[in-house]
Design a protein around this motif. Sequence first.
Motif, PDB file in Angstrom:
ATOM      1  N   ALA A   7      46.030  48.090  65.550  1.00 35.05           N
ATOM      2  CA  ALA A   7      47.227  47.654  64.827  1.00 35.05           C
ATOM      3  C   ALA A   7      46.985  46.298  64.151  1.00 35.05           C
ATOM      4  O   ALA A   7      47.401  46.083  63.008  1.00 35.05           O
ATOM      5  CB  ALA A   7      48.414  47.583  65.785  1.00 35.05           C
ATOM      6  N   ALA A   8      46.324  45.398  64.848  1.00 32.18           N
ATOM      7  CA  ALA A   8      46.035  44.089  64.263  1.00 32.18           C
ATOM      8  C   ALA A   8      45.092  44.215  63.071  1.00 32.18           C
ATOM      9  O   ALA A   8      45.265  43.550  62.044  1.00 32.18           O
ATOM     10  CB  ALA A   8      45.441  43.160  65.324  1.00 32.18           C
ATOM     11  N   SER A   9      44.099  45.094  63.183  1.00 33.90           N
ATOM     12  CA  SER A   9      43.162  45.313  62.073  1.00 33.90           C
ATOM     13  C   SER A   9      43.876  45.905  60.872  1.00 33.90           C
ATOM     14  O   SER A   9      43.654  45.486  59.730  1.00 33.90           O
ATOM     15  CB  SER A   9      42.026  46.233  62.512  1.00 33.90           C
ATOM     16  N   ALA A  10      44.727  46.883  61.104  1.00 36.54           N
ATOM     17  CA  ALA A  10      45.470  47.508  60.011  1.00 36.54           C
ATOM     18  C   ALA A  10      46.405  46.495  59.359  1.00 36.54           C
ATOM     19  O   ALA A  10      46.549  46.459  58.134  1.00 36.54           O
ATOM     20  CB  ALA A  10      46.247  48.720  60.521  1.00 36.54           C
ATOM     21  N   GLY A  11      47.040  45.663  60.155  1.00 40.72           N
ATOM     22  CA  GLY A  11      47.923  44.631  59.610  1.00 40.72           C
ATOM     23  C   GLY A  11      47.168  43.611  58.774  1.00 40.72           C
ATOM     24  O   GLY A  11      47.635  43.193  57.706  1.00 40.72           O
ATOM     25  N   ALA A  12      46.001  43.205  59.248  1.00 43.73           N
ATOM     26  CA  ALA A  12      45.189  42.245  58.502  1.00 43.73           C
ATOM     27  C   ALA A  12      44.718  42.859  57.182  1.00 43.73           C
ATOM     28  O   ALA A  12      44.729  42.193  56.132  1.00 43.73           O
ATOM     29  CB  ALA A  12      43.995  41.795  59.345  1.00 43.73           C
ATOM     30  N   LEU A  13      44.325  44.125  57.202  1.00 38.78           N
ATOM     31  CA  LEU A  13      43.886  44.800  55.985  1.00 38.78           C
ATOM     32  C   LEU A  13      45.033  44.929  54.990  1.00 38.78           C
ATOM     33  O   LEU A  13      44.863  44.682  53.791  1.00 38.78           O
ATOM     34  CB  LEU A  13      43.306  46.187  56.334  1.00 38.78           C
ATOM     35  N   ALA A  14      46.215  45.298  55.479  1.00 39.38           N
ATOM     36  CA  ALA A  14      47.379  45.417  54.603  1.00 39.38           C
ATOM     37  C   ALA A  14      47.737  44.070  53.986  1.00 39.38           C
ATOM     38  O   ALA A  14      48.082  43.977  52.800  1.00 39.38           O
ATOM     39  CB  ALA A  14      48.562  45.984  55.384  1.00 39.38           C
ATOM     40  N   THR A  15      47.611  43.016  54.763  1.00 43.83           N
ATOM     41  CA  THR A  15      47.900  41.664  54.256  1.00 43.83           C
ATOM     42  C   THR A  15      46.900  41.268  53.167  1.00 43.83           C
ATOM     43  O   THR A  15      47.283  40.724  52.121  1.00 43.83           O
ATOM     44  CB  THR A  15      47.860  40.642  55.405  1.00 43.83           C
ATOM     45  N   LEU A  16      45.634  41.565  53.375  1.00 44.72           N
ATOM     46  CA  LEU A  16      44.616  41.260  52.362  1.00 44.72           C
ATOM     47  C   LEU A  16      44.866  42.027  51.076  1.00 44.72           C
ATOM     48  O   LEU A  16      44.738  41.482  49.970  1.00 44.72           O
ATOM     49  CB  LEU A  16      43.218  41.558  52.902  1.00 44.72           C
ATOM     50  N   ILE A  17      45.197  43.302  51.195  1.00 41.97           N
ATOM     51  CA  ILE A  17      45.481  44.117  50.009  1.00 41.97           C
ATOM     52  C   ILE A  17      46.672  43.546  49.252  1.00 41.97           C
ATOM     53  O   ILE A  17      46.659  43.444  48.019  1.00 41.97           O
ATOM     54  CB  ILE A  17      45.699  45.586  50.412  1.00 41.97           C
ATOM     55  N   LEU A  18      47.707  43.148  49.970  1.00 40.54           N
ATOM     56  CA  LEU A  18      48.883  42.567  49.329  1.00 40.54           C
ATOM     57  C   LEU A  18      48.535  41.272  48.606  1.00 40.54           C
ATOM     58  O   LEU A  18      48.959  41.046  47.466  1.00 40.54           O
ATOM     59  CB  LEU A  18      49.970  42.315  50.390  1.00 40.54           C
ATOM     60  N   ILE A  19      47.743  40.427  49.225  1.00 38.62           N
ATOM     61  CA  ILE A  19      47.354  39.160  48.595  1.00 38.62           C
ATOM     62  C   ILE A  19      46.536  39.412  47.333  1.00 38.62           C
ATOM     63  O   ILE A  19      46.760  38.786  46.288  1.00 38.62           O
ATOM     64  CB  ILE A  19      46.573  38.282  49.602  1.00 38.62           C
ATOM     65  N   ILE A  20      45.603  40.349  47.400  1.00 37.69           N
ATOM     66  CA  ILE A  20      44.779  40.663  46.227  1.00 37.69           C
ATOM     67  C   ILE A  20      45.640  41.201  45.095  1.00 37.69           C
ATOM     68  O   ILE A  20      45.475  40.810  43.931  1.00 37.69           O
ATOM     69  CB  ILE A  20      43.658  41.642  46.610  1.00 37.69           C
ATOM     70  N   ARG A  21      46.582  42.074  45.401  1.00 37.28           N
ATOM     71  CA  ARG A  21      47.452  42.620  44.358  1.00 37.28           C
ATOM     72  C   ARG A  21      48.309  41.526  43.727  1.00 37.28           C
ATOM     73  O   ARG A  21      48.506  41.504  42.510  1.00 37.28           O
ATOM     74  CB  ARG A  21      48.339  43.721  44.926  1.00 37.28           C
ATOM     75  N   LEU A  22      48.828  40.633  44.544  1.00 33.91           N
ATOM     76  CA  LEU A  22      49.639  39.541  44.007  1.00 33.91           C
ATOM     77  C   LEU A  22      48.808  38.632  43.110  1.00 33.91           C
ATOM     78  O   LEU A  22      49.271  38.175  42.063  1.00 33.91           O
ATOM     79  CB  LEU A  22      50.270  38.738  45.146  1.00 33.91           C
ATOM     80  N   LEU A  23      47.580  38.354  43.504  1.00 31.41           N
ATOM     81  CA  LEU A  23      46.708  37.519  42.674  1.00 31.41           C
ATOM     82  C   LEU A  23      46.391  38.192  41.346  1.00 31.41           C
ATOM     83  O   LEU A  23      46.399  37.551  40.297  1.00 31.41           O
ATOM     84  CB  LEU A  23      45.421  37.178  43.427  1.00 31.41           C
ATOM     85  N   ARG A  24      46.107  39.476  41.383  1.00 29.30           N
ATOM     86  CA  ARG A  24      45.790  40.185  40.140  1.00 29.30           C
ATOM     87  C   ARG A  24      47.015  40.289  39.247  1.00 29.30           C
ATOM     88  O   ARG A  24      46.914  40.173  38.029  1.00 29.30           O
ATOM     89  CB  ARG A  24      45.233  41.573  40.443  1.00 29.30           C
ATOM     90  N   PHE A  25      48.203  40.527  39.831  1.00 35.67           N
ATOM     91  CA  PHE A  25      49.421  40.582  39.028  1.00 35.67           C
ATOM     92  C   PHE A  25      49.690  39.231  38.381  1.00 35.67           C
ATOM     93  O   PHE A  25      50.043  39.151  37.212  1.00 35.67           O
ATOM     94  CB  PHE A  25      50.617  41.010  39.887  1.00 35.67           C
TER      95      PHE A  25
END
Length: 104
Positions: A7-25
């Motif tokens: 669960a912690a790994s999945a949460g960390a991955l989801a957080t990274l994906i969100l940060i990358i998307r926000l940066l690209r947007f």
Amino acid sequence: MYLAGWAASAGALATLILIIRLLRFGERRAHSLSGAHLPAPAGDLDYGLLRSVSLIGDLAFARDVRDRLRRNGVRATLATGHDGMVRVLVFADEYDRARLLLAP
């Protein structure tokens, strides 16, 4: 305990994906606000000052066309696109003359 690690790994991955998307947007938005032009689509080929006067599928025939234009005083060159087609390119001020020379 085993599930908590997943669960912690999945949460960390989801957080990274969100940060990358926000940066690209934010990067795209900054380009659009500053008036910068986005690159042209892959289908649109830009040759700067040159214009495509003919699109030919055979390199040997394209060379003949280029040589015919050169013999008549038109500066011409060749470019091969990603689609494999050969474009005969001339300067914009010689485009009309080249079209007349190549007309059937």
